[in-house]
Scaffold this motif. Structure first.
Motif, PDB file in Angstrom:
ATOM      1  N   ALA A   1       0.845  -1.194   0.000  1.00  0.00           N
ATOM      2  CA  ALA A   1       0.000   0.000   0.000  1.00  0.00           C
ATOM      3  C   ALA A   1       0.882   1.246   0.000  1.00  0.00           C
ATOM      4  N   ASP A   2       0.258   2.395  -0.321  1.00  0.00           N
ATOM      5  CA  ASP A   2       0.985   3.657  -0.367  1.00  0.00           C
ATOM      6  C   ASP A   2       1.379   4.162   1.012  1.00  0.00           C
ATOM      7  N   ASN A   3       0.499   3.977   1.992  1.00  0.00           N
ATOM      8  CA  ASN A   3       0.784   4.431   3.354  1.00  0.00           C
ATOM      9  C   ASN A   3       0.174   3.451   4.349  1.00  0.00           C
TER      10      ASN A   3
ATOM     11  N   ASP B   1      -2.272   3.828   6.564  1.00  0.00           N
ATOM     12  CA  ASP B   1      -3.737   3.810   6.627  1.00  0.00           C
ATOM     13  C   ASP B   1      -4.328   2.949   5.520  1.00  0.00           C
ATOM     14  N   THR B   2      -3.795   3.080   4.325  1.00  0.00           N
ATOM     15  CA  THR B   2      -4.263   2.260   3.215  1.00  0.00           C
ATOM     16  C   THR B   2      -3.935   0.796   3.448  1.00  0.00           C
TER      17      THR B   2
ATOM     18  N   ARG C   1      -6.471  -0.551   5.886  1.00  0.00           N
ATOM     19  CA  ARG C   1      -7.773  -0.747   5.236  1.00  0.00           C
ATOM     20  C   ARG C   1      -7.767  -2.002   4.367  1.00  0.00           C
ATOM     21  N   ARG C   2      -6.724  -2.159   3.553  1.00  0.00           N
ATOM     22  CA  ARG C   2      -6.647  -3.339   2.685  1.00  0.00           C
ATOM     23  C   ARG C   2      -6.558  -4.630   3.488  1.00  0.00           C
TER      24      ARG C   2
END
Length: 176
Positions: free
Chosen positions: A110-112, A114-115, A118-119
């Motif tokens: 993921a990019d960060n 938080d992402t 979530r994933r």
């Protein structure tokens, strides 16, 4: 794109009540671990790694000084050690978690953070829902279910052949 490993505190498996304790460790270079190595180790509570870093750096500097290396060369050697600390900081954190009986659950790209969370939780909650509340699950280890419906061809399993062998195997005691 950064890669994160997800760790859970319970060794027997992840529990839905412990999701707030999951740890996401980003793989890659950590700038602050390079610049402020011992403080980064303290912040992340990596006590054994901190003790090892202090002992290694003290012995390394003393060894270089004892063989007559100049101060500028020792400084550049310490810069290289700091660079290695920045590169291996996430590995030290994963090592400390594994020593504490934490279990790696997944790897998320993921990019960060938080992402990544979530994933991971989208994928993990689908798996948990499938395990906990799957009424259509079939035990793949046993024979297919049969129904006791008279007159239906699927109500009884097929008969075993006379020789007792199924497939392309030769008859027992027969010629090859």
């Amino acid at each position: 794109m950064p890669v994160y490993t997800v760790h859970a505190p319970s060794p027997g498996g992840a529990d839905l009540r412990a999701t707030d304790k999951f740890v996401f460790v980003r793989d890659g270079f950590h700038f602050w671990a390079m610049v402020l190595g011992p403080f980064w180790l303290l912040w992340h509570r990596l006590w054994l790694a901190l003790i090892g870093w202090i002992v290694f750096l003290g012995a390394f500097d003393a060894g270089l000084h004892s063989i007559g290396i100049g101060r500028s060369s020792i400084f550049f050697a310490n810069v290289i050690v700091a660079l290695l600390m920045g590169l291996e900081a996430s590995s030290l954190r994963r090592w400390t978690l594994s020593r504490g009986k934490w279990r790696q659950l997944d790897i998320v790209v993921a990019d960060n953070r938080d992402t990544a969370e979530r994933r991971f939780f989208e994928r993990w909650s689908q798996k948990q829902h499938g395990i906990v509340n799957d009424q259509w699950a079939v035990d793949r280890g046993g024979p297919p279910p049969t129904r006791g419906v008279p007159g239906e061809q699927f109500s009884n399993p097929p008969p075993i052949p006379a020789g007792g062998i199924i497939g392309l195997f030769p008859e027992p005691g027969g010629s090859r």
